[in-house]
Design a protein around this motif. Sequence first.
Motif, PDB file in Angstrom:
ATOM      1  N   UNK A   1       0.860  -1.174   0.000  1.00  0.00           N
ATOM      2  CA  UNK A   1       0.000   0.000   0.000  1.00  0.00           C
ATOM      3  C   UNK A   1       0.901   1.230   0.000  1.00  0.00           C
ATOM      4  N   UNK A   2       0.812   2.002  -1.058  1.00  0.00           N
ATOM      5  CA  UNK A   2       1.702   3.146  -1.213  1.00  0.00           C
ATOM      6  C   UNK A   2       1.569   4.110  -0.042  1.00  0.00           C
ATOM      7  N   UNK A   3       2.683   4.552   0.474  1.00  0.00           N
ATOM      8  CA  UNK A   3       2.662   5.507   1.581  1.00  0.00           C
ATOM      9  C   UNK A   3       2.580   6.945   1.089  1.00  0.00           C
ATOM     10  N   UNK A   4       2.720   7.139  -0.225  1.00  0.00           N
ATOM     11  CA  UNK A   4       2.707   8.502  -0.769  1.00  0.00           C
ATOM     12  C   UNK A   4       1.647   8.688  -1.847  1.00  0.00           C
ATOM     13  N   UNK A   5       1.156   7.588  -2.438  1.00  0.00           N
ATOM     14  CA  UNK A   5       0.164   7.685  -3.499  1.00  0.00           C
ATOM     15  C   UNK A   5      -1.244   7.698  -2.942  1.00  0.00           C
ATOM     16  N   UNK A   6      -2.226   7.991  -3.811  1.00  0.00           N
ATOM     17  CA  UNK A   6      -3.629   8.022  -3.356  1.00  0.00           C
ATOM     18  C   UNK A   6      -4.182   6.623  -3.146  1.00  0.00           C
ATOM     19  N   UNK A   7      -5.125   6.506  -2.214  1.00  0.00           N
ATOM     20  CA  UNK A   7      -5.810   5.238  -1.992  1.00  0.00           C
ATOM     21  C   UNK A   7      -4.905   4.156  -1.434  1.00  0.00           C
ATOM     22  N   UNK A   8      -5.344   2.909  -1.638  1.00  0.00           N
ATOM     23  CA  UNK A   8      -4.613   1.761  -1.118  1.00  0.00           C
ATOM     24  C   UNK A   8      -3.930   0.973  -2.228  1.00  0.00           C
ATOM     25  N   UNK A   9      -3.641   1.627  -3.344  1.00  0.00           N
ATOM     26  CA  UNK A   9      -3.008   0.944  -4.455  1.00  0.00           C
ATOM     27  C   UNK A   9      -1.542   0.640  -4.144  1.00  0.00           C
ATOM     28  N   UNK A  10      -1.028  -0.486  -4.669  1.00  0.00           N
ATOM     29  CA  UNK A  10       0.407  -0.772  -4.498  1.00  0.00           C
ATOM     30  C   UNK A  10       1.251   0.336  -5.121  1.00  0.00           C
ATOM     31  N   UNK A  11       2.384   0.594  -4.528  1.00  0.00           N
ATOM     32  CA  UNK A  11       3.270   1.639  -5.044  1.00  0.00           C
ATOM     33  C   UNK A  11       3.792   1.229  -6.416  1.00  0.00           C
ATOM     34  N   UNK A  12       3.817   2.165  -7.351  1.00  0.00           N
ATOM     35  CA  UNK A  12       4.301   1.914  -8.712  1.00  0.00           C
ATOM     36  C   UNK A  12       5.700   2.480  -8.933  1.00  0.00           C
ATOM     37  N   UNK A  13       6.333   2.957  -7.863  1.00  0.00           N
ATOM     38  CA  UNK A  13       7.658   3.549  -7.994  1.00  0.00           C
ATOM     39  C   UNK A  13       8.733   2.497  -8.217  1.00  0.00           C
ATOM     40  N   UNK A  14       9.880   2.962  -8.671  1.00  0.00           N
ATOM     41  CA  UNK A  14      11.039   2.088  -8.884  1.00  0.00           C
ATOM     42  C   UNK A  14      11.842   1.978  -7.596  1.00  0.00           C
ATOM     43  N   UNK A  15      12.226   0.767  -7.250  1.00  0.00           N
ATOM     44  CA  UNK A  15      13.009   0.550  -6.033  1.00  0.00           C
ATOM     45  C   UNK A  15      14.424   1.085  -6.226  1.00  0.00           C
ATOM     46  N   UNK A  16      14.792   2.049  -5.423  1.00  0.00           N
ATOM     47  CA  UNK A  16      16.132   2.638  -5.472  1.00  0.00           C
ATOM     48  C   UNK A  16      16.905   2.436  -4.177  1.00  0.00           C
ATOM     49  N   UNK A  17      16.210   1.940  -3.147  1.00  0.00           N
ATOM     50  CA  UNK A  17      16.844   1.740  -1.841  1.00  0.00           C
ATOM     51  C   UNK A  17      16.396   0.397  -1.260  1.00  0.00           C
ATOM     52  N   UNK A  18      17.139  -0.034  -0.261  1.00  0.00           N
ATOM     53  CA  UNK A  18      16.768  -1.229   0.480  1.00  0.00           C
ATOM     54  C   UNK A  18      16.438  -0.805   1.901  1.00  0.00           C
ATOM     55  N   UNK A  19      15.254  -1.189   2.347  1.00  0.00           N
ATOM     56  CA  UNK A  19      14.829  -0.907   3.716  1.00  0.00           C
ATOM     57  C   UNK A  19      15.272  -2.067   4.597  1.00  0.00           C
ATOM     58  N   UNK A  20      16.178  -1.790   5.504  1.00  0.00           N
ATOM     59  CA  UNK A  20      16.757  -2.824   6.361  1.00  0.00           C
ATOM     60  C   UNK A  20      16.337  -2.553   7.800  1.00  0.00           C
ATOM     61  N   UNK A  21      15.843  -3.583   8.454  1.00  0.00           N
ATOM     62  CA  UNK A  21      15.462  -3.365   9.848  1.00  0.00           C
ATOM     63  C   UNK A  21      14.769  -4.560  10.451  1.00  0.00           C
ATOM     64  N   UNK A  22      14.009  -4.307  11.479  1.00  0.00           N
ATOM     65  CA  UNK A  22      13.286  -5.368  12.176  1.00  0.00           C
ATOM     66  C   UNK A  22      11.987  -4.809  12.713  1.00  0.00           C
ATOM     67  N   UNK A  23      11.028  -5.709  12.902  1.00  0.00           N
ATOM     68  CA  UNK A  23       9.725  -5.325  13.433  1.00  0.00           C
ATOM     69  C   UNK A  23       9.370  -6.279  14.568  1.00  0.00           C
ATOM     70  N   UNK A  24       8.784  -5.733  15.597  1.00  0.00           N
ATOM     71  CA  UNK A  24       8.442  -6.545  16.763  1.00  0.00           C
ATOM     72  C   UNK A  24       7.265  -7.457  16.443  1.00  0.00           C
TER      73      UNK A  24
END
Length: 295
Positions: free
Chosen positions: A7-30
């Motif tokens: 679900x895009x965090x910057x686009x309208x609605x709940x559509x999947x993001x259509x942007x090109x991946x330029x970074x890797x999100x590294x981390x952990x979630x509880x």
Amino acid sequence: MRCSTVQSTVGPGDEPCQGTATHLLIGSIRTDEETRETFRDPVCKPCGESYTRRPGLTSRLVPLHIHTPTPAFKNIVNGHRLIDHPEHESQCYDCGRTDSETVFKFTMLHGCPARPESLDHLALTGDACRLDRSGRAKESARIWFHEAVYDRGMGIEDWRVVHNHPVTAARFTFRDREYRLKFDFAGYRMFAEKLENRGRPEPEIINPEHRENYQQVVFHFHNLINKYESKYFATYTPGREDVILHTPEGAICAVLRVELDGTDTREWRLGIVTDAVCDTFGAIADLTFQTRVYE
């Protein structure tokens, strides 16, 4: 590669993001009160920055580089390496031009503006052939440079004429890679050649006795050092698609994703990875085969 955000965090609605991946999100979630689940997801920069601000995540962004293997070319016409195109008959893999093979053959100048090696038809003629070797080198450099820069529009940089060399007339850079112009071949032809390891000597091989049974390969570089002259290093682990660039302290600072064919031999895959690492991070100083895995 597309952003993996469902679900895009910057686009309208709940559509999947259509942007090109330029970074890797590294981390952990509880996942519960005692455990955390780690993740490494390709994202576009806006989505990634949005996730790093979420209180439930411990994460950070690092640049992601994608290396795609060179496809099989259906033909090479006037220096253009052609592949199929869904809407046009052919597309040049290097410069992106699209048209039919007939147009590439009869209406385009010889030479692709995105590939210096494609200018392989130039040769000295007339009185220039009777010059001494130094004169032929100088004239070859002049002809090739004029053709590449003024007729093809190549972005040649750092042009340096070489004196008193038996086969090299000039050196230059193109799109952050080092080349040399070779001359005096059959018919007084000249052509450009990309230099291995960015023109540096071959990397030193450390622990060559583990070449057949290594678990990980570590790369060090000529120019990647911090202000204390400590070296950055990259790790490649067979079976994984990511090459990880680490700071001297060991933190991940960039990721190179290399698309490999699982049917290739182990040695062939390492060759592809080594070329991709050199293209992305710079000239390799040494390469270490080790039987342990650095995480």
